[in-house]
Motif scaffolding. Structure first.
Motif, PDB file in Angstrom:
ATOM      1  N   MET A 144       0.815  -1.220   0.000  1.00  0.00           N
ATOM      2  CA  MET A 144       0.000   0.000   0.000  1.00  0.00           C
ATOM      3  C   MET A 144       0.849   1.270   0.000  1.00  0.00           C
ATOM      4  O   MET A 144       1.910   1.321   0.607  1.00  0.00           O
ATOM      5  CB  MET A 144      -0.882  -0.023   1.253  1.00  0.00           C
ATOM      6  CG  MET A 144      -1.870   1.104   1.366  1.00  0.00           C
ATOM      7  SD  MET A 144      -3.099   0.683   2.614  1.00  0.00           S
ATOM      8  CE  MET A 144      -4.155   2.113   2.562  1.00  0.00           C
TER       9      MET A 144
ATOM     10  N   PHE B 262       0.280   5.128   1.194  1.00  0.00           N
ATOM     11  CA  PHE B 262      -0.681   5.886   1.986  1.00  0.00           C
ATOM     12  C   PHE B 262      -0.767   7.323   1.504  1.00  0.00           C
ATOM     13  O   PHE B 262       0.222   7.901   1.066  1.00  0.00           O
ATOM     14  CB  PHE B 262      -0.254   5.900   3.453  1.00  0.00           C
ATOM     15  CG  PHE B 262      -0.186   4.543   4.051  1.00  0.00           C
ATOM     16  CD1 PHE B 262      -1.293   3.992   4.667  1.00  0.00           C
ATOM     17  CD2 PHE B 262       0.975   3.797   3.988  1.00  0.00           C
ATOM     18  CE1 PHE B 262      -1.243   2.725   5.203  1.00  0.00           C
ATOM     19  CE2 PHE B 262       1.035   2.534   4.529  1.00  0.00           C
ATOM     20  CZ  PHE B 262      -0.076   1.990   5.131  1.00  0.00           C
TER      21      PHE B 262
ATOM     22  N   ASP C 119      -1.082   9.936   3.335  1.00  0.00           N
ATOM     23  CA  ASP C 119      -0.145  10.766   4.087  1.00  0.00           C
ATOM     24  C   ASP C 119       1.197  10.045   4.295  1.00  0.00           C
ATOM     25  O   ASP C 119       1.887  10.282   5.278  1.00  0.00           O
ATOM     26  CB  ASP C 119      -0.749  11.249   5.406  1.00  0.00           C
ATOM     27  CG  ASP C 119      -1.591  10.185   6.053  1.00  0.00           C
ATOM     28  OD1 ASP C 119      -1.470   9.016   5.632  1.00  0.00           O
ATOM     29  OD2 ASP C 119      -2.346  10.483   6.981  1.00  0.00           O
ATOM     30  N   LEU C 120       1.515   9.176   3.397  1.00  0.00           N
ATOM     31  CA  LEU C 120       2.831   8.544   3.255  1.00  0.00           C
ATOM     32  C   LEU C 120       3.217   7.564   4.370  1.00  0.00           C
ATOM     33  O   LEU C 120       3.615   6.448   4.100  1.00  0.00           O
ATOM     34  CB  LEU C 120       3.937   9.578   3.087  1.00  0.00           C
ATOM     35  CG  LEU C 120       3.673  10.627   1.990  1.00  0.00           C
ATOM     36  CD1 LEU C 120       4.883  11.529   1.846  1.00  0.00           C
ATOM     37  CD2 LEU C 120       3.311  10.000   0.676  1.00  0.00           C
ATOM     38  N   GLY C 121       3.090   7.980   5.643  1.00  0.00           N
ATOM     39  CA  GLY C 121       3.408   7.059   6.742  1.00  0.00           C
ATOM     40  C   GLY C 121       4.846   6.583   6.712  1.00  0.00           C
ATOM     41  O   GLY C 121       5.127   5.404   6.900  1.00  0.00           O
ATOM     42  N   LEU C 122       5.774   7.528   6.506  1.00  0.00           N
ATOM     43  CA  LEU C 122       7.182   7.141   6.540  1.00  0.00           C
ATOM     44  C   LEU C 122       7.647   7.088   7.990  1.00  0.00           C
ATOM     45  O   LEU C 122       7.061   7.711   8.868  1.00  0.00           O
ATOM     46  CB  LEU C 122       8.025   8.146   5.753  1.00  0.00           C
ATOM     47  CG  LEU C 122       7.673   8.235   4.266  1.00  0.00           C
ATOM     48  CD1 LEU C 122       8.551   9.260   3.581  1.00  0.00           C
ATOM     49  CD2 LEU C 122       7.815   6.877   3.588  1.00  0.00           C
ATOM     50  N   TRP C 123       8.727   6.342   8.215  1.00  0.00           N
ATOM     51  CA  TRP C 123       9.265   6.217   9.570  1.00  0.00           C
ATOM     52  C   TRP C 123      10.373   7.232   9.767  1.00  0.00           C
ATOM     53  O   TRP C 123      11.425   7.148   9.089  1.00  0.00           O
ATOM     54  CB  TRP C 123       9.754   4.782   9.790  1.00  0.00           C
ATOM     55  CG  TRP C 123       8.637   3.804   9.632  1.00  0.00           C
ATOM     56  CD1 TRP C 123       7.422   3.865  10.245  1.00  0.00           C
ATOM     57  CD2 TRP C 123       8.604   2.628   8.803  1.00  0.00           C
ATOM     58  NE1 TRP C 123       6.629   2.803   9.849  1.00  0.00           N
ATOM     59  CE2 TRP C 123       7.340   2.027   8.960  1.00  0.00           C
ATOM     60  CE3 TRP C 123       9.523   2.025   7.941  1.00  0.00           C
ATOM     61  CZ2 TRP C 123       6.964   0.860   8.322  1.00  0.00           C
ATOM     62  CZ3 TRP C 123       9.156   0.868   7.301  1.00  0.00           C
ATOM     63  CH2 TRP C 123       7.886   0.287   7.481  1.00  0.00           C
ATOM     64  N   PRO C 124      10.176   8.179  10.693  1.00  0.00           N
ATOM     65  CA  PRO C 124      11.052   9.350  10.739  1.00  0.00           C
ATOM     66  C   PRO C 124      12.522   9.043  11.034  1.00  0.00           C
ATOM     67  O   PRO C 124      13.384   9.824  10.685  1.00  0.00           O
ATOM     68  CB  PRO C 124      10.445  10.203  11.864  1.00  0.00           C
ATOM     69  CG  PRO C 124       9.577   9.284  12.630  1.00  0.00           C
ATOM     70  CD  PRO C 124       9.095   8.254  11.671  1.00  0.00           C
ATOM     71  N   HIS C 125      12.793   7.909  11.666  1.00  0.00           N
ATOM     72  CA  HIS C 125      14.179   7.644  12.069  1.00  0.00           C
ATOM     73  C   HIS C 125      14.921   6.773  11.058  1.00  0.00           C
ATOM     74  O   HIS C 125      16.062   6.419  11.271  1.00  0.00           O
ATOM     75  CB  HIS C 125      14.190   6.966  13.422  1.00  0.00           C
ATOM     76  CG  HIS C 125      13.537   5.614  13.389  1.00  0.00           C
ATOM     77  ND1 HIS C 125      12.195   5.465  13.118  1.00  0.00           N
ATOM     78  CD2 HIS C 125      14.034   4.379  13.546  1.00  0.00           C
ATOM     79  CE1 HIS C 125      11.899   4.190  13.136  1.00  0.00           C
ATOM     80  NE2 HIS C 125      12.991   3.499  13.385  1.00  0.00           N
ATOM     81  N   MET C 126      14.254   6.382   9.956  1.00  0.00           N
ATOM     82  CA  MET C 126      14.881   5.466   9.009  1.00  0.00           C
ATOM     83  C   MET C 126      15.240   6.179   7.712  1.00  0.00           C
ATOM     84  O   MET C 126      14.466   6.996   7.206  1.00  0.00           O
ATOM     85  CB  MET C 126      13.930   4.328   8.675  1.00  0.00           C
ATOM     86  CG  MET C 126      13.830   3.286   9.759  1.00  0.00           C
ATOM     87  SD  MET C 126      12.956   1.875   9.096  1.00  0.00           S
ATOM     88  CE  MET C 126      12.932   0.809  10.514  1.00  0.00           C
TER      89      MET C 126
ATOM     90  N   PHE D 288      13.670  -2.794   5.578  1.00  0.00           N
ATOM     91  CA  PHE D 288      12.745  -3.298   6.589  1.00  0.00           C
ATOM     92  C   PHE D 288      11.693  -4.199   5.950  1.00  0.00           C
ATOM     93  O   PHE D 288      11.197  -5.133   6.572  1.00  0.00           O
ATOM     94  CB  PHE D 288      12.060  -2.126   7.295  1.00  0.00           C
ATOM     95  CG  PHE D 288      11.134  -2.559   8.390  1.00  0.00           C
ATOM     96  CD1 PHE D 288      11.626  -2.884   9.645  1.00  0.00           C
ATOM     97  CD2 PHE D 288       9.763  -2.678   8.172  1.00  0.00           C
ATOM     98  CE1 PHE D 288      10.787  -3.299  10.646  1.00  0.00           C
ATOM     99  CE2 PHE D 288       8.916  -3.096   9.176  1.00  0.00           C
ATOM    100  CZ  PHE D 288       9.430  -3.407  10.422  1.00  0.00           C
ATOM    101  N   VAL D 289      11.379  -3.912   4.683  1.00  0.00           N
ATOM    102  CA  VAL D 289      10.314  -4.642   4.015  1.00  0.00           C
ATOM    103  C   VAL D 289      10.828  -5.917   3.349  1.00  0.00           C
ATOM    104  O   VAL D 289      10.145  -6.931   3.318  1.00  0.00           O
ATOM    105  CB  VAL D 289       9.634  -3.724   2.970  1.00  0.00           C
ATOM    106  CG1 VAL D 289       8.560  -4.463   2.219  1.00  0.00           C
ATOM    107  CG2 VAL D 289       9.052  -2.506   3.647  1.00  0.00           C
TER     108      VAL D 289
ATOM    109  N   GLU E 227      12.853  13.605   6.715  1.00  0.00           N
ATOM    110  CA  GLU E 227      12.780  15.055   6.890  1.00  0.00           C
ATOM    111  C   GLU E 227      13.776  15.806   6.008  1.00  0.00           C
ATOM    112  O   GLU E 227      13.687  17.016   5.852  1.00  0.00           O
ATOM    113  CB  GLU E 227      12.973  15.439   8.358  1.00  0.00           C
ATOM    114  CG  GLU E 227      14.326  15.058   8.917  1.00  0.00           C
ATOM    115  CD  GLU E 227      14.427  15.381  10.412  1.00  0.00           C
ATOM    116  OE1 GLU E 227      15.397  16.025  10.803  1.00  0.00           O
ATOM    117  OE2 GLU E 227      13.522  14.981  11.167  1.00  0.00           O
TER     118      GLU E 227
ATOM    119  N   ARG F 220       8.674   1.783  -1.204  1.00  0.00           N
ATOM    120  CA  ARG F 220       8.449   0.802  -0.148  1.00  0.00           C
ATOM    121  C   ARG F 220       7.348  -0.181  -0.557  1.00  0.00           C
ATOM    122  O   ARG F 220       7.476  -1.395  -0.367  1.00  0.00           O
ATOM    123  CB  ARG F 220       8.067   1.517   1.150  1.00  0.00           C
ATOM    124  CG  ARG F 220       7.754   0.565   2.277  1.00  0.00           C
ATOM    125  CD  ARG F 220       7.486   1.297   3.556  1.00  0.00           C
ATOM    126  NE  ARG F 220       6.331   2.189   3.442  1.00  0.00           N
ATOM    127  CZ  ARG F 220       5.954   3.033   4.389  1.00  0.00           C
ATOM    128  NH1 ARG F 220       6.635   3.106   5.520  1.00  0.00           N
ATOM    129  NH2 ARG F 220       4.900   3.803   4.232  1.00  0.00           N
ATOM    130  N   ALA F 221       6.284   0.373  -1.147  1.00  0.00           N
ATOM    131  CA  ALA F 221       5.180  -0.497  -1.554  1.00  0.00           C
ATOM    132  C   ALA F 221       5.626  -1.470  -2.641  1.00  0.00           C
ATOM    133  O   ALA F 221       5.231  -2.634  -2.652  1.00  0.00           O
ATOM    134  CB  ALA F 221       4.003   0.342  -2.030  1.00  0.00           C
TER     135      ALA F 221
END
Ligand SMILES: Nc1ncnc2c1ncn2[C@@H]1O[C@H](COP(=O)(O)OP(=O)(O)OP(=O)(O)O)[C@@H](O)[C@H]1O
Ligand SMILES: [Mg+2]
Lengths: 511, 232
Positions: free
Chosen positions: B84, B86, B88-95, B103-104, B129, B143-144
């Motif tokens: 998927m 998203f 609003d993207l849903g990225l992981w801020p520390h990665m 991770f995937v 960021e 990622r998807a």
């Protein structure tokens, strides 16, 4: 499915730790059979417990508590404002230093001040006039405890200020420059109220300090009934008003105040201090730090005659027990708060209520409630009541430190974890934990220090045969062995705190 | 004829507001279907329901001919194995970008191919960021596409991209679809995105699918709407 099992076990755990003991506590007030004689007896008993003297003590205690809360509110308000709305150097360091007074056990704090101002005091020696000041009075109590509790007020007011974001500030700037305080105070009101009640409850938790200053308080009455006369029933009756008080205030707080867990606006850089503010804020900070840190530290240094090691070596065994025990408590509490915030985040209301209720429960209440409950299930005399007590006592603080961190775990971030996850545990350790790690370490360290110095609850619930370093110091104080107390305070309280502020300093430099 | 994704009489409420009022939709295997409708009409909600991120209040959802949500069944998103993007993207801020993909999947070759396809090789060590809006969106898409799945859900995947990049990303999505034999549901505000990607477009109105058309028909309707003479 897996997360549902965790949720269920979590609820059961909370029920076992908190709800069951409380329910049992309330049940004991309901007489087993209701007839004329039982009611008469109950009536006589209640009249005997809440006599005129007790009511007087209660009124006095309440008045003292309100004063302490008001003062710590005022003292906490000033740094909170500057920390949230102004930029200056070493901000993190100053923030951490201003939090330290809360981490010094109040009885050690007062002990040091007695050493400064009192008869044995350095102050009276410096002044050749034998100018020892009588500090055995309520004013001194208000002064000491406000200095010790204001960091908590600061914490809450900061949380409140964080609600006032750029989104709110910018329109104020455009439309009505003078409206700042009007809107701010309106938004801040719930946080001010909660901060007030939390310090009030902290005041009701403290019976060692008033007894040092020879002031009789309501909480010492409970303590005496429980620990000296072993009269659990009378202690329970005395505790009842406090339980009801904390329940009512918790419900009220829960209604009026939501602890915001939104991400702080990183791009919001507040303006620098102007000159006048600089003078005011820095002198304020210096005065507070001198009163709450420098003076105690110097007294400890002087009274210990710099012999830090020997008393520590003498209490080696107890020291290790304390370290082990505090580590256990800080880990389990922090872990529990993380699990709660992660798995029960959909039940925000429940978490908020849990936070307020545990936060507002004074120590004597915990002591009495857990004593009655664990006696009933024949587990008193073990270390379990104390562990339970500490977890409940420190859980709200851990929740408070972790909540803003979990604000960073947004809904969309979490959805993406679920879609791309490779097992719930991996996700927790690889994604959630790194995001919340600052709060996690802060919670670990802080609760360790708090637990290490805690003596009130330990005195009520520690099983016979076990000693902690804090209780040891308390005993030494009773026997007037001031040197040992001073050097133990140095090695067990000040060294960890020094490390803590170094850490904050380092972090401040890095940013 | 059996369908790969079906929603049957699905209802969804948020508080008192009923967003989906008995919506039904059938998607064939290997099909790319577009979802079109005004803002707030419930497009993202439909994707979340298919992914298992929301529970329906009524009705039934099946994936690959198995019921995944009904009155007494609910399969969690972890077990539905969908991929998927998203809104609003849903990225992981520390990665970093690359860590997101690692991770995937453990397939290093796949990761480097996807990074290249989306033009992210040079940015692979950056944190979210430190990226622009369009770059972040491409990370979310990358990622998807790193997770092989026969069901791919895309929620406005092009909103931050310029025309050139859109073409490139569309091609990458088509490649992914071919390779994994995926069924794709895509949400967009732009009719033009549907033209060269979708087989059919479902139009959402008042909590239901009001009609399903070929993308060209939709475009024609649009042109009529925009080019008709203003009444005086
Ligand atoms: N978690 C939620 N809680 C409350 N209301 C919600 C929630 N999610 C969606 N809604 C509401 O449901 C409706 C549909 O939302 P949805 O996000 O599905 O719309 P959308 O079609 O994707 O809109 P857009 O094109 O703006 O992305 C909206 O009115 C929204 O306010
Ligand atoms: Mg949407």
């Amino acid at each position: 499915m897996e997360s549902r099992t965790i949720k269920a076990s979590l609820i059961i755990l909370i029920a076992l730790l908190l709800v069951l003991p409380l329910t049992y506590f309330f049940l004991q007030f309901i007489p087993q059979r209701i007839d004329y004689q039982v009611l008469i007896f109950l009536y006589e008993f209640v009249k005997f417990v809440y006599n005129k003297r007790i009511l007087k003590v209660f009124a006095k205690t309440f008045f003292l508590g309100v004063s302490v809360s008001l003062f710590s509110l005022i003292v906490g308000f000033i740094p909170a404002y500057f920390l949230e709305f102004r930029s200056f150097r070493l901000k993190n360091f100053i923030r951490a230093s201003l939090f330290i007074p809360f981490l010094i056990p109040p009885y050690l704090f007062v002990f040091s001040w007695l050493g400064f101002l009192g008869k044995r005091g350095l102050f009276s020696q410096i002044h050749f006039l034998n100018l020892s000041i009588d500090i055995y009075n309520p004013l001194a109590l208000i002064f000491f405890l406000s200095l010790s509790f204001f960091p908590v007020s600061m914490l809450f007011i900061s949380l409140g200020f964080r609600n006032i974001t750029k989104k709110i500030l910018n329109p104020i700037k455009i439309f009505n420059e003078k409206g700042f305080w009007k809107i701010t105070l309106l938004l801040l009101k719930p946080y001010l109220l909660i901060s007030f009640f939390v310090t009030l409850s902290l005041f009701f938790s403290e019976y060692i300090v008033p007894s040092y200053l020879r002031i009789n308080t309501y909480q010492s009455e409970i303590f005496v009934q429980l620990a000296t006369f072993y009269d659990v029933r009378k202690a329970s009756f005395l505790t009842l008003p406090l339980v009801i008080f904390s329940l009512i205030v918790a419900i009220l707080s829960f209604k009026v105040c939501k602890i915001k867990t939104e991400i702080p606006d990183k791009k919001f850089v507040p303006p620098h201090l102007i000159r006048r503010e600089k003078v005011f804020f820095y002198s304020f900070t210096v005065i507070v730090l001198v009163l709450s840190l420098i003076i105690p530290l110097s007294v400890f240094l002087a009274e210990s005659k710099l012999d830090v090691l020997n008393p520590l070596l003498e209490t080696k065994g107890i020291f290790f027990t304390s370290v082990l025990f505090s580590t256990l408590i800080s880990f389990s509490t922090t872990f529990l708060s993380n699990v709660i915030l992660f798995y029960l985040r959909s039940s925000q209301k429940f978490v908020n209520f849990l936070l307020f209720f545990t936060l507002l429960m004074p120590t004597p209440v915990l002591g009495v409630v857990l004593t009655t409950f664990f006696s009933a299930i024949k587990l008193n005399g073990t270390v379990l009541p104390l562990i339970d007590g500490y977890v409940i006592k420190f859980l709200p603080f851990s929740l408070l430190f972790m909540m803003p961190e979990y604000g960073k775990v947004t809904k969309s971030l979490e959805s993406s974890i679920r879609i791309f996850s490779r097992g719930s545990l991996i996700s927790f350790f690889k994604i959630v934990l790194p995001i919340v790690k600052e709060g996690f370490f802060f919670s670990l360290i802080t609760i360790f220090i708090l637990c290490f110095g805690e003596a009130s609850l330990a005195q009520l619930l520690l099983p016979p045969g076990l000693q902690t370093i804090s209780l040891r110091m308390e005993t030494l104080l009773h026997y007037g062995n001031y040197q040992a107390v001073a050097s133990l305070s140095l090695s067990t309280v000040f060294i960890p705190l020094a490390l803590y502020s170094l850490y904050a300093l380092f972090k401040g430099v890095k940013r | 004829m059996s369908y790969y994704i079906t929603l049957h009489d699905v209802r969804k409420k948020f508080g008192k507001i009923e967003v989906l009022k008995g919506l039904s939709l059938n998607v064939k295997k290997g099909e790319i279907i577009g979802l079109f409708g005004p803002s707030g009409s419930g497009k993202s909600t439909i994707l979340n329901l298919i992914a298992g991120l929301e529970r329906p209040d009524g009705g039934r959802i099946t994936l690959r001919n198995t019921t995944v949500a009904s009155d007494n069944v609910f399969v969690s998103p972890e077990e539905r194995n969908v991929s998927m993007v998203f809104q609003d993207l849903g990225l992981w801020p520390h990665m970093t970008v690359e860590e997101h993909l690692k991770f995937v999947s453990d397939d290093r070759r796949l990761i480097s191919v996807v990074l290249k396809q989306l033009g992210l090789e040079k940015k692979k060590d950056r944190l979210p960021e430190e990226l622009s809006g369009g770059e972040r969106q491409r990370v979310s898409i990358a990622r998807a596409l790193t997770k092989p799945s026969d069901i791919l859900l895309l929620d406005e995947p092009f909103s931050f991209l310029d025309l050139k990049l859109r073409e490139r990303v569309k091609k990458t999505i088509k490649d992914y679809k071919k390779k994994n034999e995926s069924t794709v549901v895509i949400v967009s505000h732009s009719v033009f995105d549907f033209i060269d990607l979708c087989d059919r477009v479902a139009i959402l109105k008042d909590g239901k699918i009001s009609k399903i058309e070929k993308p060209r028909e939709l475009l024609l309707e649009f042109q009529k709407f925009y080019y008709r003479k203003p009444k005086r």
